[in-house]
Design an enzyme around this catalytic site. Sequence first.
Site, PDB file in Angstrom:
ATOM      1  N   GLU A   1       0.790  -1.226   0.000  1.00  0.00           N
ATOM      2  CA  GLU A   1       0.000   0.000   0.000  1.00  0.00           C
ATOM      3  C   GLU A   1       0.826   1.281   0.000  1.00  0.00           C
ATOM      4  OE1 GLU A   1      -3.963  -1.203   2.289  1.00  0.00           O
ATOM      5  OE2 GLU A   1      -2.148  -2.086   3.102  1.00  0.00           O
ATOM      6  N   MET A   2       2.082   1.180   0.356  1.00  0.00           N
ATOM      7  CA  MET A   2       2.934   2.373   0.331  1.00  0.00           C
ATOM      8  C   MET A   2       2.917   3.072  -1.034  1.00  0.00           C
ATOM      9  SD  MET A   2       6.093   3.221  -1.076  1.00  0.00           S
ATOM     10  CE  MET A   2       7.205   1.852  -1.061  1.00  0.00           C
TER      11      MET A   2
END
Length: 948
Positions: free
Chosen positions: A907-908
């Site tokens: 998700e970064m």
Amino acid sequence: MAKEKTEAQLAGGYVVKKLTVNGVPRRVIGKPEVTLLTVLREQLKMTGTKRGCNCGQCGVCNVILNGKVVRACITRWKSVPEFSQITTIEGVGTPENLHALQWAMIVCGAIQCGFCTPGFIMCGKALLDENKNPTREEVRDWFGKNWMACRCTGYKQIVDAVMKAAAILRGEEKIEELAKMYKPGDKVWNSSYPRPSAVYKATGLWDFGDDDRLKLPEEFLFAYPYALEGVRHAKVNKINISEAEKCEGVVKVCTYKDVKGTNRLRGQVGCDSAVTDGWERRIMVEEGDKIRQWGDIVAVVVADTEEHARAAAQKVKVDYEPLPELINVREAIKEDAVSVFDDCPGIDGMPNAWNKRCFTKGEDPHDIITNAAHKIDDEFYSSRQPHMVLEADCGYAYYDDEGRVTIHSKSCAIYFAIVKLARAIGLPPSKIRIIENNMGASFGYKTTVTNEQYLALALMTTGRPVYMRVDMKEHNQRTPKRSPSLMHIRAGADAKGKLVGVEGTCWIDHGPCSESANDLTNKSGQFFFSPYAYDDMRVTAYTIWTNHRWSSAFRAYGSPQIYWGVETAMDMLAYECGIDPFDFREQNLLEWAPFTDNPRGQFPSGYAPEVFPLPEMMKKARPVYEEMKKKAKELSTPEKKYGVGVSVSIYNANDDGADESGSNIELLKDGSVMIYNTWEDHGQGADMGTVGTAHEALRPLNLSPEQIKLYMNDTARCPNSGAAAASRSQTMTGNAIVDSCNKLLDAMRKPDGTYRTYDEMIAEGIPTFYEGKWQAKIQRKDGSVESCCGNDKDSGKGIPFAFHMFAVNLALVSVDMKTFKAHCEQFVLCGDVGVINNYLVVDGQQYGGVAQGIGLALTEDFLDESKYHNFVTMGFPYIKDITDDLTLIHSEVPRPLGPFGASGTGEMPLSGPHAAVGNAIYAACGARVKTIPAIPSRIKEALEEMKK
């Protein structure tokens, strides 16, 4: 013969044709109006060709017909010439004899969920059959012309694969046997070893849910969930199913009266800041209650075929009274707004505000900001981003041999699905079994139940096994989306450009369901100016009911919203200070030190991250940023202007608050091991994550990767590893894998340091099966560890996360000054996800996340279900919408408590790229867009506002 065939077509008869399919002569019979896709899949059972959008917008159904790429879903059987040569993915290569392009797709990391892979291979093969020396841009043009869509990869690796395959076909490179890519003693951890599933995805042998349907026993029925199209808010007086029950093939028409349990799905239970009990989401609409969104299900029709089920559903009659619709959060928070839930008292004078979260640090910053040398005070809005997976919701259900309701679905939170379902359908959890199907992506929406409840209802009411699939239009209209957020942000800096205080209010549109919204709302505070140092902060976030699409997890859950506001505000404040936006961020980074008690080195929740690599990452990004600015200046003309934008983002890599995971291991008779866990795979690479982690933990045994076998994602056989969400699986399940492996090694280890065989273990009565567990924790200054905990509802203080990921995002964007269309020309992501397990997997996640971030910035939205229900109208980013100039710069700072130093990654890369793109638009032309997506009309409007 031609005349007879025409007459047969006019009479609705069948058409027989002689064809050659994958080199085999065949006589095939089909109805004139059915598609080639239906003939291939349902008649010839060639399920390697996938059914996606079913309207020619995604290319997953591509085959080669007489040397040309065709989309089988829009090619009618009547238009297929007799004696045609048809090649499908099954005719390209096998796992033992891969085509050059299949092999290249595997080793280049161009395969993630694999749903689009056969279509890309067929399309790419057709190009290489014509041109064995294409340029990268010719490959991109080819895929663009043929409407090829991929939501996972970002496209770069697919183009890499075509270029590598072309080199092989020209004799410049050679195919290496995949099995020989690993040599005894090699490390799999921190390598680019191909994921185990890739070879089957590349050859079309990886069956997804709709492929399974064609291979199920014939007694399976079809269940169709029926909703009133176009109705978002209405009181339901009567549901009449009498005519539907009489229709051909109908076995049962289910309504709320057939639900044995509470008819309520578990939502935000246990949220002490909410004024709802969290049980507002129903399986079925009840008489006397309301429809609260488009897609609320009023009946489930179970019939012998899909055609009969759909036809009967149209006979369901609903007497209802339309009510005012709230589809905009601004309208929903007005004092005189109609209530979505009449019994919800509201908060702070807002009738539809049902949850409030506060985060505080230091003093109230309001006056500090007002009196600051430099300040900004503005409003920002992030969009309702659609997930746009290429595989529509599908699944099936039956009673297993122990009498359990067994559901196969796309779930990426299979134990959580049981918890949500049990009370609602009236069964104890022990009587429900969930098995994850191979999944054509999710990006988070399948952390919730979307079709599992209807499968259970249909099975329980008929006693017959059932299958269910909605079409892509229905899927897009009915499945949850990313919550929009309206944000009012104020920030101040002193004369030297140092932040002195920040404050904000956020109103999050979560639709009519509480579904995990507390975690989402918390993100507004947890990541509010989180990379930066300041003494004083106040942020308040509200969760709001509306009648628009209900919301659930979407990759980077909650952070794209707050970073859109915060990183745009940081950019605006930098210009107010007269400081370069990169410099401004760098000089305001957290004053971090290991185990620091300094509030300026802590997150808004009052704790310091386990590591803080951003200063070094900014140093790595600096020369790239300067080079991009130079390039932008050189390229800019009055007709097309270029600019560079930057953003900084941080995201968590475990679930909010208390989090734990399990994974088991068993030593097998042949010396191999079996890993059991529920690290669900929605394309991110759970198989490789498990193999890489276990291989590293078991290195003393000198196992090959093939000796690590996987039994995953079946609640009857595997422990609860938690959801494959919050980027938590590599850290949480990874540590559980290590724990189980260590326990096995300890049991196998002899006094002399060598290891027992399976037979020796059995002979000595030593168990061969071990359970691994891990609980989220942080390390203290004295070396002790402390379990994570949630955020206090009044102050926001707590320790929600043990692991974090970091990003510096750089975007070079062009703006056409005639059309006002923006395009991202270059993107550089400098990221830190700890020590990397597998580079192919991590690179794929990061390229794909950046592509979704570019889409979020420029094209993607979900405004009106009646129009925004297909990929084109929702702004799907195709290959020409995503730059091929994507660069990843890895920083691998080891995490003290991570498995072999790892953190998460998924998700970064979607937390901050959209903000960098928006900031680059301003740098290019001076248009400060505050609402995404930054479509041409908004850029034009911002330019006109600037002139005023």
